[in-house]
Scaffold this active site. Sequence first.
Site, PDB file in Angstrom:
ATOM      1  N   ASP A 126       0.795  -1.229   0.000  1.00 33.18           N
ATOM      2  CA  ASP A 126       0.000   0.000   0.000  1.00 33.18           C
ATOM      3  C   ASP A 126       0.826   1.278   0.000  1.00 33.18           C
ATOM      4  O   ASP A 126       0.259   2.377   0.059  1.00 33.18           O
ATOM      5  CB  ASP A 126      -0.948   0.009   1.208  1.00 33.18           C
ATOM      6  CG  ASP A 126      -2.134  -0.904   1.004  1.00 33.18           C
ATOM      7  OD1 ASP A 126      -2.639  -0.954  -0.125  1.00 33.18           O
ATOM      8  OD2 ASP A 126      -2.559  -1.564   1.970  1.00 33.18           O
ATOM      9  N   ASP A 188      -6.822  -4.549  -5.743  1.00 28.71           N
ATOM     10  CA  ASP A 188      -6.505  -3.177  -5.349  1.00 28.71           C
ATOM     11  C   ASP A 188      -5.091  -2.769  -5.746  1.00 28.71           C
ATOM     12  O   ASP A 188      -4.805  -1.589  -6.000  1.00 28.71           O
ATOM     13  CB  ASP A 188      -6.616  -2.997  -3.824  1.00 28.71           C
ATOM     14  CG  ASP A 188      -7.775  -3.726  -3.183  1.00 28.71           C
ATOM     15  OD1 ASP A 188      -8.098  -4.844  -3.624  1.00 28.71           O
ATOM     16  OD2 ASP A 188      -8.333  -3.202  -2.207  1.00 28.71           O
TER      17      ASP A 188
END
Length: 408
Positions: A126, A188
């Site tokens: 992330d 994602d």
Amino acid sequence: MRFKILLLICLVSFASCKDSNKIDNTSTISENKIEVDLKKQIDDCENQLEIAIPKLIDLTKHPRLIDTGSTEWKQVPNDKLVWTSGFYPGVLWYAYDVTGKEKWKEEAIKRTEVFEDFKTITEHHDIGFMMFPAYGKGYEIGNKGVYKDILLTSANSLASRFNPNVGTIKSWSNKMHPRWKEHITIIDNMLNLELLFWAAKNGGDSKFYDIAVKHAETTMKNHFREDYTSWHVLEYDSNNGSVINRHTKQGYADDSRWSRGQAWGVYGYTMVYKETKDKKFLEFAQKITDKYLSLLPEDMVPCWDFDVQDNPKEEKDASAAAVVASALLDLSTFVESKEDQERYYNAALKTLKSLGSENYSAVGKADSFLLHSTGAKSLGHEIDVALIYADYYYIEALSRLKKMKGKH
């Protein structure tokens, strides 16, 4: 014969009624029927920031969500494991972009530069979400050339998680998610590739580009069903790259169609084509976008999972709609046919109009831009709330639309 014709008409009418909550969102809609008050929606965002910012003074935290029934942002610590930290500074950079007001740039700098130490994160994927909306937009929008080295270091940290045996960047550590024992990649992760593409163009190692392309190719091959809907989590064999399992973490079920997962795919492959100009990515972006649009209800905002959308009690996810609205504007400029250009552009307008309406706008109700997002219902939290990344992609879409209108 007459009886058979009447019966056929009745059956068609019944089927039409059954699907009356949906429209054909893949068809071309005349733009003059879709009126987006862009100035009002931008002004609404600015006014919401005016209300929220005096309350957000702790630089060790960032706003993440507004719970149902609350009006103010719930702030969470700027922790290396909290993936949402970059979106609030990103919102502020876009506020500067759409208004030109220096106060938003000053606020964005203040909120961005608390994350410099995150540039060496290697524990998860992330870092792209955390650094690019903050430092990347600061570099692009704010002309902050001093952010370059931070972004390059961040890209190197992200690239360290690439496994050439698999062909993707590993998403999570096994300690964080012990259900999966091998190499995990989530849909994602497509959006984190933007950091690698940027780095490759701005003085970073050429391997960043190669890693991003390989990740996109592998995900395109393995992460989508024959009908172009996406799984959320894939578990690969770390040594030979074979797919072990397909799962979900935030969707309704392992084999269900989590709407924001599809949205990440739409945005991700549109961005990959933007960076590579490889037509195979454009064609794939169109296929998964058309599938997403075909599943939408009339107001263009999906349920949190398409497989429970027929139940009116299930919550919406405005964040998925905001992500796709932004991607659609870009996609409309990449496709060649006039019909496709209008189709995607008008779908974006219709989505933005819906998000800015009384049904989804937080104006007069809470301190965010949007309401009615769902982060992880399957995990029992962030259900029908405001989410900071919904606001980020919403104001990004408004910024893109403003630029597009400025060219005409």
